[in-house]
Design a protein around this motif. Structure first.
Motif, mmCIF file in Angstrom:
data_model
loop_
_atom_site.group_PDB
_atom_site.id
_atom_site.type_symbol
_atom_site.label_atom_id
_atom_site.label_comp_id
_atom_site.label_asym_id
_atom_site.label_seq_id
_atom_site.Cartn_x
_atom_site.Cartn_y
_atom_site.Cartn_z
ATOM 1 N N SER A 45 0.826 -1.215 0.000
ATOM 2 C CA SER A 45 0.000 0.000 0.000
ATOM 3 C C SER A 45 0.857 1.261 0.000
ATOM 4 O O SER A 45 0.554 2.239 -0.695
ATOM 5 C CB SER A 45 -0.926 0.004 1.220
ATOM 6 N N SER A 46 1.922 1.245 0.779
ATOM 7 C CA SER A 46 2.805 2.416 0.829
ATOM 8 C C SER A 46 3.571 2.574 -0.484
ATOM 9 O O SER A 46 3.702 3.678 -1.009
ATOM 10 C CB SER A 46 3.780 2.293 1.992
ATOM 11 N N ARG A 47 4.080 1.484 -1.017
ATOM 12 C CA ARG A 47 4.864 1.547 -2.255
ATOM 13 C C ARG A 47 4.066 2.120 -3.425
ATOM 14 O O ARG A 47 4.565 2.913 -4.224
ATOM 15 C CB ARG A 47 5.347 0.142 -2.611
ATOM 16 N N LYS A 48 2.782 1.737 -3.519
ATOM 17 C CA LYS A 48 1.994 2.200 -4.663
ATOM 18 C C LYS A 48 1.234 3.496 -4.389
ATOM 19 O O LYS A 48 0.526 4.000 -5.256
ATOM 20 C CB LYS A 48 1.039 1.108 -5.127
ATOM 21 N N GLY A 49 1.379 4.032 -3.155
ATOM 22 C CA GLY A 49 0.849 5.359 -2.866
ATOM 23 C C GLY A 49 -0.511 5.405 -2.231
ATOM 24 O O GLY A 49 -1.036 6.490 -1.971
ATOM 25 N N THR A 50 -1.118 4.242 -1.946
ATOM 26 C CA THR A 50 -2.399 4.245 -1.239
ATOM 27 C C THR A 50 -2.238 4.840 0.150
ATOM 28 O O THR A 50 -3.074 5.602 0.622
ATOM 29 C CB THR A 50 -2.951 2.811 -1.124
ATOM 30 N N ASN A 51 -1.163 4.479 0.790
ATOM 31 C CA ASN A 51 -0.790 5.048 2.085
ATOM 32 C C ASN A 51 0.685 5.425 1.985
ATOM 33 O O ASN A 51 1.554 4.722 2.493
ATOM 34 C CB ASN A 51 -1.020 4.020 3.198
ATOM 35 N N PRO A 52 0.999 6.536 1.320
ATOM 36 C CA PRO A 52 2.383 6.824 0.914
ATOM 37 C C PRO A 52 3.336 7.041 2.084
ATOM 38 O O PRO A 52 2.927 7.497 3.161
ATOM 39 C CB PRO A 52 2.240 8.100 0.083
ATOM 40 N N PRO A 53 4.617 6.703 1.887
ATOM 41 C CA PRO A 53 5.615 6.959 2.929
ATOM 42 C C PRO A 53 5.799 8.457 3.152
ATOM 43 O O PRO A 53 5.507 9.272 2.274
ATOM 44 C CB PRO A 53 6.886 6.321 2.364
ATOM 45 N N ALA A 54 6.295 8.793 4.346
ATOM 46 C CA ALA A 54 6.457 10.207 4.698
ATOM 47 C C ALA A 54 7.501 10.890 3.837
ATOM 48 O O ALA A 54 7.406 12.098 3.580
ATOM 49 C CB ALA A 54 6.838 10.320 6.178
ATOM 50 N N SER A 55 8.506 10.145 3.374
ATOM 51 C CA SER A 55 9.560 10.742 2.551
ATOM 52 C C SER A 55 10.207 9.658 1.692
ATOM 53 O O SER A 55 10.041 8.468 1.938
ATOM 54 C CB SER A 55 10.614 11.418 3.439
ATOM 55 N N LEU A 56 10.924 10.099 0.673
ATOM 56 C CA LEU A 56 11.660 9.215 -0.222
ATOM 57 C C LEU A 56 13.131 9.622 -0.223
ATOM 58 O O LEU A 56 13.436 10.791 -0.023
ATOM 59 C CB LEU A 56 11.092 9.314 -1.640
ATOM 60 N N PRO A 57 14.073 8.699 -0.465
ATOM 61 C CA PRO A 57 13.867 7.269 -0.641
ATOM 62 C C PRO A 57 13.362 6.612 0.645
ATOM 63 O O PRO A 57 13.590 7.104 1.741
ATOM 64 C CB PRO A 57 15.255 6.752 -1.019
ATOM 65 N N TRP A 58 12.714 5.473 0.445
ATOM 66 C CA TRP A 58 12.014 4.800 1.545
ATOM 67 C C TRP A 58 12.342 3.318 1.539
ATOM 68 O O TRP A 58 12.335 2.674 0.498
ATOM 69 C CB TRP A 58 10.516 5.015 1.355
ATOM 70 N N GLN A 238 -7.072 -2.104 3.669
ATOM 71 C CA GLN A 238 -7.666 -1.598 2.432
ATOM 72 C C GLN A 238 -6.912 -2.117 1.208
ATOM 73 O O GLN A 238 -6.459 -1.362 0.363
ATOM 74 C CB GLN A 238 -7.677 -0.069 2.447
ATOM 75 N N SER A 239 -6.811 -3.436 1.110
ATOM 76 C CA SER A 239 -6.034 -4.016 0.015
ATOM 77 C C SER A 239 -6.628 -3.716 -1.354
ATOM 78 O O SER A 239 -5.903 -3.688 -2.359
ATOM 79 C CB SER A 239 -5.897 -5.526 0.206
ATOM 80 N N SER A 240 -7.947 -3.474 -1.433
ATOM 81 C CA SER A 240 -8.572 -3.152 -2.719
ATOM 82 C C SER A 240 -8.665 -1.650 -2.949
ATOM 83 O O SER A 240 -9.161 -1.211 -3.983
ATOM 84 C CB SER A 240 -9.971 -3.762 -2.795
ATOM 85 N N GLY A 241 -8.212 -0.861 -1.980
ATOM 86 C CA GLY A 241 -8.308 0.588 -2.075
ATOM 87 C C GLY A 241 -9.038 1.167 -0.880
ATOM 88 O O GLY A 241 -9.778 0.463 -0.184
ATOM 89 N N PRO A 242 -8.841 2.469 -0.628
ATOM 90 C CA PRO A 242 -9.453 3.094 0.546
ATOM 91 C C PRO A 242 -10.947 3.314 0.390
ATOM 92 O O PRO A 242 -11.462 3.440 -0.724
ATOM 93 C CB PRO A 242 -8.720 4.439 0.638
ATOM 94 N N VAL A 243 -11.640 3.331 1.518
ATOM 95 C CA VAL A 243 -13.041 3.746 1.555
ATOM 96 C C VAL A 243 -13.015 5.240 1.820
ATOM 97 O O VAL A 243 -12.745 5.691 2.928
ATOM 98 C CB VAL A 243 -13.809 3.003 2.659
ATOM 99 N N THR A 244 -13.280 6.036 0.796
ATOM 100 C CA THR A 244 -13.020 7.467 0.878
ATOM 101 C C THR A 244 -14.124 8.262 1.561
ATOM 102 O O THR A 244 -13.890 9.355 2.044
ATOM 103 C CB THR A 244 -12.776 8.043 -0.528
#
Length: 322
Positions: A45-58, A238-244
């Motif tokens: 989820s973090s890698r693909k941006g659903t729950n993005p990391p606070a900073s990069l590189p990560w 939220q493996s299929s995506g967030p409930v917005t």
């Protein structure tokens, strides 16, 4: 040391196996030499941006097991050479990681590193879901989504310890058989069946007391429809995506409860962390709780681990080994 890092958000291909300087522990921290890393969907989820990391590189990874190499100032709960495991701290896709000492759990002699890394995050998550959300009695029914996944297989076993009736959703016959072997009473193929209808028919219209939903977007509405009066909608992933957006009126029909729990809030102090960790490690050591490790890859193949997990081609636990 070798590590896996993402320099941008994207698909599994953004995970790069590369050299970085060895980290050094500071006050309250410990340097752990990692023997096995657990892979979890939160990494995807973090890698693909659903729950993005606070900073990069990560550097991904929220759990691992290994040996204490160095300790920082003020650390007294572990010493160099101790075998330890931890969860809930990012950066374990690496040969070494600096970790807060308060998160480290000493490993019993009869627990190896693979077992520990396969247990910490997912088994403690299953533990608080089964024992921390609400009281369950033997006459209760529950629904576990993704019953053949890492948390699902462990959660089913813990729920059956309580004597409850367990429904679970799966997508293949192989996954159904795994869920049944873990103790599930009834599997529902969500690719062919409408699971709220099956549940209402199987419970004489009563519905279930709890739905454990880590899928999210594609299951949320029907999960709520599967609940009985004063039921609990436990939305923990939220493996299929967030409930917005959520219309609170959906909770009115039956005076329903909605919670979005996280492991951190159910291991909020060291006493609670050790209670959950030691209980699940003890069950694994005694054979009462059975792990299913489906994939064990070298650290350099982290991208492949993500492809397998994201493509729902795995069952049980995925591990990386530096």
């Amino acid at each position: 040391m070798k590590t896996v890092r993402a320099h941008e958000i994207g698909g599994p291909e953004v995970l790069v196996y590369e050299d970085v300087p060895d980290p050094e522990p500071t006050v309250g921290e410990v340097l752990v030499g990692i023997h096995t890393t657990g892979v979890n969907y939160t990494d995807v989820s973090s890698r693909k941006g659903t729950n993005p990391p606070a900073s990069l590189p990560w550097t991904p990874g929220r759990e691992a097991a290994g040996v204490v190499l160095k300790i920082g100032e003020g650390v007294s709960n572990v010493k160099v050479g101790d075998r330890v495991a931890y969860a809930m701290y990012t950066g374990s896709y690496a040969e070494k990681a600096v970790v807060p000492a308060r998160l480290l759990v000493p490993l019993p002699d009869n627990i190896d590193f693979d077992t520990a890394a396969a247990t910490m995050l997912q088994a403690m998550t299953a533990h608080f879901l089964a024992y921390g959300i609400t009281r369950l009695d033997p006459n209760d029914s529950v629904l576990v989504h993704a019953g053949a996944g890492g948390v699902g297989l462990l959660l089913i076993q813990m729920l059956k310890r309580l004597g409850v009736r367990v429904f679970t959703t799966v997508s293949t016959q192989e996954k159904a058989e795994l869920a049944i072997s873990a103790g599930a009473d009834q599997t529902i193929d969500y690719t062919k069946e409408d699971f709220p209808t099956v549940i209402k028919e199987s419970t004489d219209g009563m519905g279930v007391k709890v739905v454990y939903d880590a899928v999210g977007q594609t299951t949320f509405q029907n999960s709520v429809k599967s609940l009985g009066r004063r039921g609990y909608m436990v939305f923990y992933g939220q493996s299929s995506g967030p409930v917005t957006s959520i219309d609170s009126s959906i909770l009115r029909g039956g005076s329903l409860f909605l919670t979005r729990p996280t492991l951190g809030d159910y291991t909020a102090d060291r006493e609670e962390l050790l209670y959950r960790a030691n209980e699940v490690l003890g069950w694994v050591a005694s054979g009462e709780l059975k792990l299913h490790i489906s994939l064990r890859l070298p650290l350099r193949e982290a991208a492949e681990a993500h492809r397998q997990l994201e493509g729902r081609r795995t069952t049980g636990k995925v591990l990386l080994v530096p």
